[in-house]
Design a protein around this motif. Structure first.
Motif, PDB file in Angstrom:
ATOM      1  N   THR A1303     -28.734   3.377  30.539  1.00 14.11           N
ATOM      2  CA  THR A1303     -28.827   3.420  29.123  1.00 14.11           C
ATOM      3  C   THR A1303     -28.594   1.866  28.639  1.00 14.11           C
ATOM      4  N   ASP A1305     -26.383   0.914  26.571  1.00 17.15           N
ATOM      5  CA  ASP A1305     -24.915   0.643  26.718  1.00 17.15           C
ATOM      6  C   ASP A1305     -24.418   0.477  27.840  1.00 17.15           C
ATOM      7  N   CYS A1306     -25.128   0.364  28.972  1.00 19.00           N
ATOM      8  CA  CYS A1306     -24.593   0.251  30.373  1.00 19.00           C
ATOM      9  C   CYS A1306     -24.201   1.439  30.957  1.00 19.00           C
ATOM     10  N   ASN A1307     -24.208   2.629  30.439  1.00 20.44           N
ATOM     11  CA  ASN A1307     -24.006   4.063  30.775  1.00 20.44           C
ATOM     12  C   ASN A1307     -24.803   4.537  31.873  1.00 20.44           C
ATOM     13  N   LEU A1348     -23.836  12.360  30.858  1.00 19.51           N
ATOM     14  CA  LEU A1348     -23.503  11.163  30.526  1.00 19.51           C
ATOM     15  C   LEU A1348     -22.482  10.605  31.466  1.00 19.51           C
ATOM     16  N   ILE A1349     -22.443   9.551  32.093  1.00 16.98           N
ATOM     17  CA  ILE A1349     -21.290   9.033  32.715  1.00 16.98           C
ATOM     18  C   ILE A1349     -20.981   7.626  32.085  1.00 16.98           C
ATOM     19  N   THR A1350     -19.877   7.260  31.403  1.00 17.45           N
ATOM     20  CA  THR A1350     -19.555   6.114  30.853  1.00 17.45           C
ATOM     21  C   THR A1350     -18.952   5.156  31.826  1.00 17.45           C
ATOM     22  N   GLU A1351     -19.180   3.718  31.663  1.00 24.19           N
ATOM     23  CA  GLU A1351     -18.519   2.773  32.405  1.00 24.19           C
ATOM     24  C   GLU A1351     -18.547   3.168  33.905  1.00 24.19           C
ATOM     25  N   PHE A1352     -19.754   3.326  34.505  1.00 24.92           N
ATOM     26  CA  PHE A1352     -20.064   3.758  35.810  1.00 24.92           C
ATOM     27  C   PHE A1352     -19.390   2.652  36.968  1.00 24.92           C
ATOM     28  N   ASP A1356     -17.238   6.838  40.616  1.00 21.91           N
ATOM     29  CA  ASP A1356     -18.401   7.948  40.416  1.00 21.91           C
ATOM     30  C   ASP A1356     -19.188   7.798  41.309  1.00 21.91           C
ATOM     31  N   VAL A1389     -27.144  -0.899  37.406  1.00 20.98           N
ATOM     32  CA  VAL A1389     -26.128  -0.996  36.250  1.00 20.98           C
ATOM     33  C   VAL A1389     -25.688  -2.467  35.913  1.00 20.98           C
TER      34      VAL A1389
END
Length: 1617
Positions: A1303, A1305-1307, A1348-1352, A1356, A1389
C-alpha cells in the motif's frame, strides 16, 4: 609452356563448367599442393576401371607414353610379319587392359591431357589412324580371350612376349619360339583363326574411323533409370538403383543432403556397388536419421547430371524412443518438415531474451544471444541457425564463434575489432518457415598507448596480388586523436614467422599502397598503423594471408583438376626452338596514380617464342625524349609494375620492353602524359544533416550524400552534447547510404550531429552541424510513423529522373534499367536486378532500297489521305572522300498514311553558286538516312529530300546547309540520328534513336540524352543521365504536363563525347484522351499474356510488339494474336529470359503506343498468380488450431476465407478418415467459413496428426496440426486442468488466488477474490499452519478478502493460506512468502518506502549541519548511501550517517567549504536505486553555516556559564543555637564570582556568618549559634561573563519549647473536634 597449343592454354587456365558448379563433389578438388600432383596422378592411374562397353576404350595419354608405345610397336613390326604385328599389338593391348596387369596400371590414365608433337590428344583420341586401329583391335582381342581359359593362357604368354620385346635382350626371339612350340595343335588353330578375325576387325575399324567424327563419340551423362523414392519402416534396409549412360563412362557419386556419402565413416551402414552399368546404394538398418534427400551425381568430361530420390523412414508408434533425438542440429533437408508421424503444417518461431543494441571496445569479448522458441516443438527436428552482419553471412573463424544449445543461439566474439561493427541478424529457419531478429553492435576504439595518437585503421585487405608486389587497401579510422592524421605505415609478416617489418619509410596518406620486395610464391599478412604529431597509433587487425603469385599462375593452380574422372593436366615442355625476340607489349595504361606511386598494366605480346619473357619499364619526363630504364637490375616477371620515387607534380610518359634470352624487343607505345598526384579527390562534405527522434536513447540522422564522390567508402557520424564542445564518434565502421541510427545517447539531453565522407583519398571536411534535438522517444501516431527518411529528388541535371532508391551514382552499371531512369512502371517498386544486357552491336545505315510504291493510275487516292509534308533538319552523319551519309527528320505531317519511302536530290555548290539538282536514288529508301556515293572530294554539296506515302510523293524539302565532301578523321563519334518519341504521356515519354553512322576512332560505348523546354535558351540544356547508357532508347520521366520539350542525343567513345544529334520535337507532354495502357492478364489456366486495345485504328493499322524496342516477330517464346482493335501477346513459358520492356505500337496512327515492364519482382508475381490459377486453392484465413473450452472439451477449428454451399470437408487423423460419432462432433459454418471438431476428452490414443481437407469445386486446401510429444502432453494436461477447474467452480472458490500488494502507507496487503459464496461461507487465514485471529468478520464486499500486515519485516516471512468452506465444498489458496518470493516482496516494500521518503532537508545543529529525510518506517533491507558531487561520501568521525526512528540523516560536524556541493541520498531497494538530492551550496550553505555558528556559540556559552552544580538543599530546618554549615559546588569558565543574599539583600561575611569560596569551585556558608533572626531566604549568586545563576534555600530556626507547645496545641484541637 603453352606456345605449342594456344587453345589448350585457355582450356587449362579455366575449369570445366561442371567443375566450377560442383567443386564440392570430391575433396580432391580442393588440393592446392603442387608437389602432390605426381602422386595423385599415379593414384588415379591405379584407380582406373576396365571399360565394359562394346566400343573401343579411349584414354588420353601424355606424349611420353605415346613415344614409348610407338617405340615398342616399331620394334615389334621390325621382327615379325603383318600377322605378328597384329598379334603383338593385340598382346600389348590385351595386357594393357587386363585387370591385374601392372603395365595397364601405368598406361591407362583416366582422361589425361597431354602434348605430342604440338597436337592435343583429348579423351583417348590417338595420334594416327594406325594407333586407333591397334587400340580397337587390342580391346576386341582382350574381350575374346577373356571368354575362354585358353584365352587367359594366351594373354599371359602375350604379356611375357611384350615384356621380352621391350627389353633389349637378344633372347626375346628364342623365348617366343619356345612358347610357340609348347602350344597344342588346338590352340594353334584357334590362334590362327583369331588372327584372321583380328585382321578383318582391323580393316573394319580402320574404315569406321575414316568416316567417324571423333567429337560425336563424347556425350554427357544421361540417366536411363533414375532412382525412385522409398518409404520404409525403421530397422529395415532400402536399396536405390540407377543406370547411367555416357562417354567416357561417367563416374557416379552418391550424396545425402548434398554431402558425399563416405562408406568408411559408417562401416556396414552403406554399400555402394556398380555392376554392368547398374549403380546401387544400399542403406542398412534404417533409422529416422536416414530420412533425407539422396542424389546420384554422374560426371564425365562432357558435363554432370544429377537425379534425386527421397527416403522417409517411419517408426512404429509403440517403439518411439525420445532418447535417440538428442539436441543437435539435424541433418534433415530444410525443404522437408518431417516429424515421426507426419508433416508439420506450420512452425511459429519466437525470440525471447533477445540481445539488444550492444556496445563493446576493441580487444574485449562480447556475446550476442537469444532464446529460440519454436511451436510445435519437435525435438529431433532442429532449426537452421544463420547469423548475418550487414546482410552478409557470418561464418565461424578465429574472431567469432557460433553456438546452438538446442534452445539458445549465441554468437561470441573472442576479440572485438572495429570490423565487427554493424547490424547483426539471426535468422532461424524451420522447414519452409523462418523468422529473424536484428540489433546493432557498436565497437569503440581501444585506449591509445600514446595519449593523442590516432585510432587503428580497419578492413585491411589485398586489392591486387602479383609476383612483384601486392596492393593493400584499408579504411581510415573515425578518431584521429585530436590532431590530423599525417599518414599510415604498412607492416608485413611472412606466414610462418612472427616478425613484422615496416614497408614504407615515410607515411602515406592514400589508403592504398603497393608493397614490393616480396618473395615470389610466399604468403604474407599485413597490418596498418596511423600516425599523427602525437605518435603512432595501435595497429589494425591483421589481414588475410596473400600469396605473391602471378594471377594467371594462381588461376592455373586453382583450375588444376585432380579428380580421376576429370583428367589430370600433364604438361610436357618441348625443346625450345631457335630464340625469337619478343614483340612489344600492348594496351599499356596507367591503372592507378597517386602522389606516392604509379601503377602500370599491359598485355603480353603475341610474338614471344617458347620461353618465358621479362619486362623492362622506361619513363620519360613530359616534353623530353630522355627515356630512362626504371628496373635495370631487376626485370619484371608479370605484366604489372609499380613505380616509386617520382617527383610529385611532374608529368611523365611510360613504355615497356619485353626481353628473353634472344634479346630485348621494341618498346610499346608510350602512355599519355600522367601527372604524378592523387587522381582521386577527397569527397565533398555531405549536406542537409537532419536528425529525427527514434527511441529514448537513439536518434536517426539523415543527410544529403556527397556530390560527385568517387570510390566512396562510407560516412562517419559524430555527436555532441549542446554546449559541451566535445565530439564523439557514433560509428567506427563507415556506413553507406544517407541514413544512420545513433544509439547510446542520454535521454533528455540535446545533441547536434555532423557527418563526414571517406574514400581512399581521405576524409572530407565536416558537414555543417545539424539543428539541436532532444533525445526522447518519437511520438507514434496512428499505428506508427515510418522511420525511413526518403531523400529528395536531385536538382542536378538528372533531376527529372529518379533512380529507385533515390540516388544517382556515376559508377552505376549501364543496363536495361538505365533506359528507364527512375521510371515508375506498373508496380509500386522496382527491385535491383543483376541481369545485364549483352553487347549491343552498333547498327549501320541501311543502304537497301525498296521499290517505289506508286498507286495504280486507275485508283484514286484514298479518301481523306494526302501526300506528306517535306522532311526537315537534313544533316551529314558521316563523310568520306567520295561519299556522304545524310540523315533527316520525318515529316511533321504524314498525310494520314504511313511513310513508305524517301527520295534524295543533291547538287554541287561552286563558289556559292548552286548547280543543277540530280537524283541520288532511283528507288525509295525506307530509312531516314542514305549514303550518296560517287561524289567529288572537297566539293561542296546541298541536298533535299521528299517523302512519299500511299497517295504519292510529297514536296521536296528546302535545300540543306552546304556540306563539304571530305574524309572525317575526328576521334569522337558523329551524331546519332533518326530520333523518335513514343508513348507520350503527361509526365513521361520514350525517346528512340539510331547510332551514329560515324563511330570515330573507337566503337561507341554509350549515349547521353539532353532535354530543355522548347522555348528555353541553349544554355538551359539539362542532362538526363549522368552515366552513359548503352541502350538506344530512354524513358524520360518527370516532365511537366502541358510543357513543350525538345531532346538531343550525344554518343561517346574512348576519345570523348561527340556532337549532338538534331533535335527531336518539340513535343508537348500530355496524355491524349482515350489513351490506353498495356494490361497484363492471367487466365484460369494460368496462361500469362499482355493485352492492348486501340480505338483509333485505321483499316490498315497493325499492332507491332517489341521487347526492349526490338521486334518480337520471330521469338519462339511468344505468341501474338490480334483481332479487330485488340491484341494479345502470350508467353509460352515465362522465365528469366523474358525480363524486359514490352511495347506495342499501332501503325498508321498518330504515334499510339504503350509499354509494360517485367522485372524480377513482377516475374515472381505473375508466376505465383499463374500457379494459383492453374491449381486453385481454398484461401485459408486461419490455419488449423486447437483450443480448450471451459469444461475441458477440446475444439479443433480452422477458418477459410469463403466457402460455397457445395464445400466438403474430410477429417483425417493419422492418415485415417474419422467421422462424427460419440467421440467426435463436427460442424461447418459455410457463411463464416469456420470448420470445427469437438472432443470431450483427450486420451493417450488421440496423440498424432490432425488434418482438415477441403474441397470446394475445383479448389482444394488443407491444414494440418501435429500434436505429439510434449505438445500433446501439454494440451492433454491443460484440458484435464480446465475440467477440474470447472468442477472446482461449482462451490465457493477463488476467482483470483492469493496475492500481495504494497500500500501507499508501505504496509503489505494480502488479498484474494472469491466467487460463488453465500452467507454461510466461512473464510479462515493461516500463517505457517497456524490460524490468524482476525478482529473483524469478512463481509465479502465486492468479493475481495484482505489481510493487512503493518510495518512488514523479516518476522512476517512465512507461508500464508486462506480457506473458503461451506456445505458445498471448500477451496484454498496458498501464498509462499519465503526465499525468493519474500525477497521480491521486501524489494517492493523497500521500493515503496524509498518512494515515500520526503525530500532532503538541511538542519543546523551546535555540532554542525545535518541532512535528513523521513520515511514511514525503516528496514535494514533498505540500503542507504550518500554521495557528494557524484563521489561517495567517506564516513569519518566528522561525517556520520545513521537512522533515528523514522529519520535518515547525514551529520557533518564542523563543516568547511569543502563540504559544499550537491548531496544525493540513494535508497537501494535491492533492484533499483531511488535518489533524493539537496544542494548544499551558495545561500543554502551560508545560511546553514551561520545558524551552526550561532548554535555553536550558544552551546559554548551554555557550557561555560556560571552555575551552581549542587550541594545546597531547598529547606534547612535547624534548632536554635546550633551551627549551620552548608557547602556547594559551583562551575564556570572563567571562574565565576560568588556572592550571598539573604531575603534578596546582599549578605556579607562576618564572625557570625562566615562566607568562603575556595579553589574557584566550592562555596561555604557557616552560621555559628543560629538564632531565630537567622531564619529567612538565602541565595547563592554565581556570575561570570557567560551568565549568572542563583541557588535559593530557606533556613528555618526553631526553639525546642515552642515546638513542643505547638504540638500539644495541635493535639488538643483535634480532640475537641
Amino acid at each position: 609452356m603453352y606456345n605449342g597449343c594456344p587453345s589448350l592454354k585457355g582450356h587449362m587456365m579455366s575449369l570445366p563448367f561442371y567443375q566450377k558448379l560442383h567443386e564440392h563433389y570430391d575433396r580432391s578438388y580442393h588440393s592446392k599442393d603442387l608437389h602432390t600432383t605426381t602422386s595423385q596422378y599415379q593414384q588415379e592411374k591405379k584407380r582406373s576401371a576396365i571399360y565394359t562397353h562394346g566400343s573401343a576404350a579411349y584414354s588420353s595419354r601424355s606424349s611420353a607414353a605415346h613415344r614409348q608405345e610407338s617405340q615398342a610397336l616399331s620394334q615389334a613390326s621390325a621382327s615379325s610379319s603383318y600377322q605378328q604385328q597384329g598379334s603383338q599389338a593385340y598382346s600389348l593391348r590385351a595386357t594393357e587392359y587386363s585387370l591385374g596387369s601392372g603395365v595397364g596400371q601405368k598406361a591407362a590414365a583416366a582422361y589425361d591431357y597431354g602434348y605430342s608433337h604440338g597436337q592435343v590428344h583429348v579423351s583417348g583420341i590417338t595420334d594416327t589412324e594406325e594407333e586407333r586401329i591397334k587400340e580397337a583391335a587390342a580391346y576386341i582381342a582382350q574381350r575374346k580371350l577373356l571368354a575362354s581359359e585358353e584365352g587367359i593362357t594366351t594373354a599371359k604368354q602375350s604379356t611375357a612376349s611384350k615384356q621380352s620385346m621391350v627389353s633389349k635382350q637378344s633372347t626375346s626371339t628364342l623365348q617366343q619360339e619356345k612358347a610357340v612350340e609348347k602350344k597344342s595343335r588346338k590352340v594353334a588353330i584357334r590362334e590362327k583363326a583369331e588372327h584372321l578375325s583380328l585382321r578383318k576387325t582391323l580393316e573394319e575399324t580402320e574404315a569406321y574411323h575414316k568416316k567417324l567424327n571423333e567429337d560425336s563419340l563424347l556425350h554427357a551423362p544421361e540417366f536411363n533409370i533414375k532412382p525412385r523414392s522409398h518409404t520404409v519402416w525403421e530397422k529395415e534396409s532400402v536399396k536405390l538403383h540407377c543406370s547411367v549412360s555416357g562417354w567416357p563412362e561417367p563416374r557416379l557419386t552418391w550424396y545425402k543432403n548434398q554431402v558425399p556419402i563416405n562408406v568408411h565413416a559408417n562401416p556396414g551402414k552403406y554399400i555402394i556397388e556398380s555392376r554392368y552399368g547398374m549403380h546401387t546404394l544400399q542403406i542398412n538398418a534404417c533409422d529416422f536419421e536416414d530420412t533425407a534427400q539422396y542424389r546420384a551425381s554422374a560426371m564425365n568430361v562432357k558435363g554432370e547430371l544429377s537425379a534425386y530420390a527421397s527416403v522417409v523412414v517411419k517408426r512404429y508408434k509403440g517403439e518411439f524412443d525420445d532418447t535417440c533425438f538428442h539436441a543437435r542440429v539435424s541433418t534433415l533437408p530444410l525443404s522437408f518438415a518431417v516429424t515421426p508421424y507426419g508433416y508439420a503444417s506450420k512452425f511459429e518461431i519466437h525470440f525471447d531474451d533477445k540481445f539488444d543494441v550492444s556496445f563493446g571496445r576493441e580487444g574485449e569479448t562480447m556475446s550476442l544471444g537469444c532464446r529460440v522458441v519454436i511451436t510445435p516443438e519437435i525435438k529431433h527436428f532442429q532449426p537452421e541457425i544463420q547469423w548475418y552482419r550487414n546482410g552478409a553471412p557470418v561464418f565461424p573463424s578465429k574472431w567469432v564463434q557460433t553456438h546452438w544449445s538446442g534452445e539458445r543461439a549465441t554468437l561470441t566474439f573472442s576479440h572485438l575489432n572495429k570490423e565487427d561493427e554493424g547490424l547483426y541478424t539471426i535468422r532461424v529457419r524451420m522447414g519452409e518457415y523462418y523468422e529473424q531478429y536484428s540489433a546493432y553492435v557498436f565497437v569503440r576504439d581501444a585506449d591509445a598507448e600514446i595519449e593523442g595518437a590516432p585510432a587503428s585503421p580497419l578492413d585491411v585487405m589485398c586489392l591486387d596480388a602479383n609476383k612483384d608486389y601486392i596492393i593493400i587497401s584499408w579504411k581510415q579510422p573515425a578518431v584521429d586523436g585530436g590532431s590530423p592524421i599525417l599518414g599510415y605505415f604498412i607492416d608485413k609478416c611472412e606466414v610462418g614467422t612472427d616478425t613484422w617489418s615496416q614497408c614504407n619509410d615515410t607515411p602515406v596518406k592514400f589508403a592504398r599502397f603497393p608493397v614490393t620486395g616480396l618473395i615470389e610464391g610466399r604468403s604474407y599478412t599485413f597490418r596498418v598503423r596511423a600516425v599523427n604529431k602525437n605518435g603512432i597509433g595501435l595497429p589494425s587487425r591483421v589481414s588475410e594471408a596473400v600469396a605473391a603469385l602471378d594471377p594467371a599462375e594462381k588461376a592455373r593452380l586453382k583450375s588444376r583438376p585432380s579428380a580421376p574422372w576429370t583428367g589430370q593436366i600433364i604438361v610436357t615442355e618441348e625443346e625450345p626452338t631457335e630464340g625469337i625476340i619478343p614483340g612489344p607489349p600492348t594496351d599499356l595504361s596507367v591503372t592507378e596514380a597517386t602522389r606516392s606511386y604509379v601503377v602500370l598494366s599491359w598485355k603480353p605480346p603475341g610474338q614471344r617464342g617458347h620461353e618465358g619473357i621479362m619486362y623492362f619499364v622506361e619513363k620519360c619526363e613530359a616534353e623530353t625524349q630522355n627515356w630512362q630504364r626504371v628496373n635495370t637490375e631487376l626485370p619484371v616477371k608479370s605484366p604489372r609494375f609499380a613505380l616509386f620515387d617520382l617527383a610529385e607534380g611532374k608529368s611523365y610518359s611510360f613504355r615497356v620492353r619485353c626481353a628473353n634470352s634472344a634479346g630485348v624487343g621494341e618498346p610499346s607505345e608510350a602512355t599519355e602524359v600522367t601527372v604524378v598526384g592523387d587522381k582521386l579527390d577527397i569527397p565533398k562534405p555531405p549536406g542537409k544533416i537532419i536528425p529525427s527522434r527514434n527511441t529514448e536513447t537513439s536518434i536517426v540522422v539523415t543527410w544529403e550524400e556527397s556530390k560527385d564522390a568517387k570510390e566512396l567508402v562510407g560516412y562517419y557520424i559524430e555527436s555532441s552534447v549542446v554546449g559541451s564542445g566535445t565530439w564523439e564518434p557514433c560509428n567506427n565502421n563507415p556506413v553507406k547510404g544517407p541514413r544512420f541510427t545513433c544509439h547510446g545517447l542520454v535521454t533528455g539531453q540535446s545533441y547536434i550531429f555532423r557527418v563526414r565522407a571517406v574514400n581512399a583519398a581521405g576524409l572530407s571536411d565536416y558537414s555543417q552541424d545539424s539543428e539541436a534535438i532532444e533525445v526522447k522517444a518519437a511520438i507514434v501516431v496512428g499505428g506508427g510513423v515510418s522511420q525511413d527518411v526518403r531523400p529528395e529528388l536531385s536538382d542536378t541535371a538528372g533531376g527529372l529522373t529518379d533512380f529507385p532508391g533515390g540516388m544517382h551514382e556515376a559508377s552505376r552499371p549501364t543496363s536495361r534499367k538505365d533506359a528507364w531512369l527512375g521510371s515508375k512502371p506498373n508496380k509500386t517498386a522496382l527491385p535491383s536486378s543483376s541481369h545485364k544486357l549483352g553487347k549491343t552491336e552498333v547498327s549501320k545505315v541501311s543502304e537497301t532500297v525498296q521499290e517505289v510504291l506508286t498507286p495504280p493510275p486507275e485508283e484514286a487516292a484514298p479518301k481523306g489521305k494526302t501526300t506528306p509534308s517535306p522532311p526537315c533538319d537534313i544533316t551529314c552523319l558521316e563523310s568520306f572522300h567520295d561519299s556522304m551519309v545524310l540523315g533527316w527528320k520525318q515529316p511533321d505531317k504524314t498525310g494520314g498514311a504511313e511513310i513508305s519511302g524517301y527520295y534524295v536530290n543533291y547538287r554541287e555548290v561552286i563558289d556559292g553558286i548552286p548547280g543543277k539538282w540530280r537524283e541520288a536514288n532511283i528507288k525509295a529508301v525506307s530509312d531516314q538516312a542514305y549514303k550518296i556515293s560517287n561524289l567529288k572530294e572537297n566539293m561542296v554539296y546541298q541536298f533535299q529530300v521528299a517523302a512519299m506515302n500511299i497517295t504519292g510523293l510529297g514536296e521536296f524539302s528546302a535545300a540543306s546547309t552546304p556540306f563539304k565532301c571530305e574524309e572525317w578523321t575526328i576521334a569522337v563519334p558523329g551524331p546519332p540520328h533518326d530520333l523518335k518519341y513514343s508513348e507520350v504521356r503527361k509526365t513521361s515519354l520514350v525517346l528512340h534513336w539510331k547510332p551514329p553512322v560515324y563511330s570515330g576512332r573507337t566503337p561507341v560505348t554509350g549515349y547521353f540524352v539532353d532535354l530543355k523546354e522548347a522555348n528555353a535558351k541553349d544554355d538551359q540544356w539539362r542532362g538526363l543521365n549522368k552515366a552513359a547508357i548503352k541502350n538506344k532508347y530512354l524513358k524520360v520521366q518527370g516532365l511537366k504536363e502541358g510543357v513543350s520539350y525538345v531532346f538531343r542525343v550525344r554518343a561517346i567513345n574512348q576519345a570523348g563525347v561527340g556532337k549532338p544529334s538534331d533535335l527531336a520535337g518539340p513535343v508537348v507532354a500530355e496524355t491524349r484522351p482515350g489513351t490506353k495502357e498495356v494490361v497484363v492478364n492471367v487466365d484460369d489456366d494460368g496462361v500469362i499474356s499482355l493485352n492492348f486495345e486501340c480505338d483509333q485504328m485505321s483499316p490498315k493499322s497493325e499492332f507491332i510488339w517489341s521487347k526492349d524496342y526490338i521486334s518480337t516477330e520471330d521469338s519462339p517464346r511468344l505468341e501474338v494474336e490480334s483481332k479487330g482493335n485488340k491484341t494479345k501477346m502470350t508467353f509460352k513459358d515465362l522465365g528469366m529470359d523474358d525480363l524486359g520492356v514490352y511495347s506495342c505500337d499501332v501503325t498508321d496512327t498518330d504515334g499510339i503506343a504503350s509499354s509494360y515492364l517485367i522485372d524480377e519482382e513482377e516475374l515472381k508475381r505473375l508466376l505465383a498468380l499463374s500457379q494459383e490459377h492453374k491449381f486453385p486453392t481454398v484461401p485459408i484465413k486461419s490455419e488449423l488450431a486447437v483450443e480448450i473450452l471451459e469444461k475441458g472439451q477440446v475444439r479443433f477449428w480452422m477458418q477459410a476465407e469463403k466457402l460455397s454451399g457445395n464445400a466438403k470437408v474430410s477429417y483425417i487423423f493419422n492418415d485415417k478418415e474419422i467421422f462424427e460419432g460419440p467421440k467426435y462432433k463436427m460442424h461447418i459454418d459455410r457463411n463464416t467459413g469456420i470448420i470445427e471438431m469437438f472432443m470431450e476428452k483427450l486420451q493417450d490414443e488421440d496423440e498424432g496428426t490432425y488434418t482438415f481437407q477441403l474441397q470446394d469445386g475445383k479448389a482444394t486446401g488443407h491444414s494440418t496440426l501435429v500434436l505429439i510429444d510434449d505438445a500433446y502432453k501439454k494440451l492433454q494436461k491443460e484440458a484435464e486442468f480446465q475440467r477440474q477447474e470447472w468442477i472446482r467452480k461449482q462451490g465457493p472458490h477463488f476467482a483470483e488466488y492469493l496475492s500481495w500488494e504494497v500500500t501507499s502507507d508501505c504496509n503489505v496487503l494480502l488479498k484474494c477474490k472469491v466467487a460463488n459464496i453465500k452467507k454461510e461461507t466461512n473464510i479462515v487465514w493461516y500463517k505457517d499452519e497456524r490460524e490468524i485471529s482476525v478482529d473483524e468478520k469478512h463481509d465479502f464486499k465486492d468479493g475481495i478478502c484482505t489481510l493487512l500486515i503493518t510495518e512488514f519485516s523479516k518476522k512476517d516471512a512465512g507461508i500464508y493460506e486462506v480457506i473458503l468452506k461451506d456445505d458445498r465444498g471448500k477451496d484454498k489458496s496458498r501464498l509462499k512468502l519465503v526465499d525468493e518470493a519474500f525477497k521480491e516482496l521486501m524489494t517492493e516494500v523497500c521500493k515503496t518506502i524509498a518512494l515515500s521518503a520526503t525530500d532532503l532537508k538541511i538542519q543546523s545543529t551546535a555540532e554542525g549541519i545535518r541532512l535528513y529525510s523521513f520515511v514511514p518506517y525503516y528496514l535494514d533491507d533498505l540500503k542507504v548511501s550518500w554521495s557528494q558531487n557524484g563521489t561517495a561520501v567517506k564516513y569519518t568521525d566528522r561525517v556520520k550517517s545513521g537512522v533515528t526512528g523514522e529519520q535518515i540523516w547525514l551529520q557533518i560536524n564542523e563543516p568547511t567549504p569543502n563540504d559544499k556541493g550537491k548531496y544525493v541520498m540513494e535508497l537501494f531497494d535491492g533492484k533499483t536505486g531511488h535518489q533524493k538530492t539537496v544542494d548544499l551550496s551558495g545561500q543554502a550553505y551560508d545560511e546553514a553555516y551561520a545558524e551552526f555558528q550561532r548554535l555553536k556559540q550558544a552551546a559554548i556559552a551554555e557550557k561555560n556559564r556560571a552555575r551552581v552544580v549542587g550541594g545546597l538543599p531547598d529547606v534547612v530546618t535547624i534548632q536554635e543555637g546550633k551551627a549551620l554549615n552548608l557547602t556547594c559546588s559551583v562551575w564556570g569558565d572563567p571562574t565565576p564570582e560568588v556572592s550571598w543574599v539573604k531575603n534578596e539583600k546582599p549578605l556579607a561575611s562576618s564572625e557570625h556568618c562566615s562566607l568562603k569560596f575556595e579553589a574557584g569551585k566550592t562555596a561555604f556558608i557557616t552560621i555559628t549559634g543560629v538564632t531565630t533572626s537567622d531564619s529567612g531566604k538565602y541565595g547563592l549568586v554565581v556570575k561570570n561573563k557567560y551568565g549568572s545563576e542563583t541557588s535559593d534555600f530557606t533556613v528555618s530556626v526553631f526553639i525546642p519549647e515552642e515546638e513542643a507547645r505547638v504540638l500539644e496545641s495541635q493535639k488538643g484541637n483535634k480532640k475537641s473536634k
